[in-house]
Design an enzyme around this catalytic site. Structure first.
Site, mmCIF file in Angstrom:
data_model
loop_
_atom_site.group_PDB
_atom_site.id
_atom_site.type_symbol
_atom_site.label_atom_id
_atom_site.label_comp_id
_atom_site.label_asym_id
_atom_site.label_seq_id
_atom_site.Cartn_x
_atom_site.Cartn_y
_atom_site.Cartn_z
ATOM 1 N N ASP A 103 -32.878 -9.635 -59.812
ATOM 2 C CA ASP A 103 -32.495 -10.207 -61.107
ATOM 3 C C ASP A 103 -33.663 -10.757 -61.932
ATOM 4 O OD1 ASP A 103 -32.966 -12.819 -59.864
ATOM 5 O OD2 ASP A 103 -30.988 -12.579 -58.951
ATOM 6 N N HIS A 118 -36.731 -5.119 -53.379
ATOM 7 C CA HIS A 118 -35.669 -4.185 -53.764
ATOM 8 C C HIS A 118 -35.728 -3.789 -55.235
ATOM 9 C CE1 HIS A 118 -33.211 -5.778 -50.069
ATOM 10 N NE2 HIS A 118 -34.197 -4.977 -49.729
#
Ligand SMILES: [Zn+2]
Length: 245
Positions: A103, A118
């Protein structure tokens, strides 16, 4: 041994510190997570939304879904846990953040030296050649093509994909030399990331886990704190600040 107090005298401003974070620190900012039963995966088939095959079958569905996720992330803010890491990084200039979250909230909080295992949902790359491609939000919701002809996709790790070796090597280098390792809001169930706290311990780091829930790591660490990151990290920062200065 869990429950013991931290030997702060053993650390100095030149100590190497790793903050390893997972979904828990993001959920404290209101971001739905993969493991959350109320989260996205309860409503959608993960393979349809987050795999190469799913993207090839219906790119528009995948792009719209990622667009919605980015929109919900844009309404979220770094929490006290992220901000405490910013302060910690001033105490420990040789500290690194290794995150499983996509995020970008660590950057938004001003965290530095952030290794994103990731990927990052705000970035894009070519499905075929991997070239980074900049898109604005309106563009990102529709299918774009690279100069090689490949489709442009979110720059995150999907199911069935391996983590980047370059990124993993950066993470391992930080872990091999680290003196103090924080495992924050991670279930330590998703490999290879789940192995990192154990690797840190094997290399001699003092390992502190911060997680309201018990994990496979809890009984192995030097100190297990069963609290939210936003509660525990600011208190720990005060403790280290007082002990180091
Ligand atoms: Zn390409």
């Amino acid at each position: 041994m869990p429950g013991s107090s931290i030997p702060i005298h053993k650390f100095t401003s030149s100590s190497e510190v790793v903050f390893f974070t997972g979904a828990g620190i993001s959920s404290e900012s209101g971001i739905s997570t993969f493991r959350d039963p109320e989260g996205y995966w309860a409503k959608h088939d993960p393979m349809q939304l987050a795999s190469r095959q799913g993207f090839k079958a219906d790119p528009q569905l995948v792009l719209s879904w990622y667009g919605d996720r980015r929109e919900s992330i844009r309404g979220s803010f770094p929490n006290a846990g992220h901000l405490a890491i910013t302060n910690f990084q001033k105490l420990f200039p040789h500290s690194v953040v290794i995150t499983q979250n996509v995020d970008g909230l660590h950057f938004e909080a001003g965290n530095e030296r952030v290794i994103e295992l990731h990927g990052n949902i705000h970035r894009h790359k070519c499905l075929e050649c991997g070239t980074s491609i900049k898109l604005d939000e309106a563009q990102a919701r529709t299918l774009n093509f690279c100069t090689c002809g490949g489709s442009v996709r979110p720059d995150v790790i999907w199911f069935g994909e391996r983590l980047s070796m370059e990124i993993l090597n950066q993470a391992h280098a930080a872990i091999e030399s680290c003196d103090l390792f924080f495992s924050i809001g991670t279930s330590t169930q998703i490999y290879p990331a789940a192995q990192l706290p154990f690797d840190a311990q094997r290399h001699g780091a003092y390992v502190i886990e911060i997680n309201p829930d018990l994990t496979p790591l809890s009984s192995q660490v030097d100190l297990s704190i069963r609290e939210l990151a936003g509660t525990a990290l600011p208190k720990l920062y005060e403790e280290f600040y007082a002990g180091l200065s």
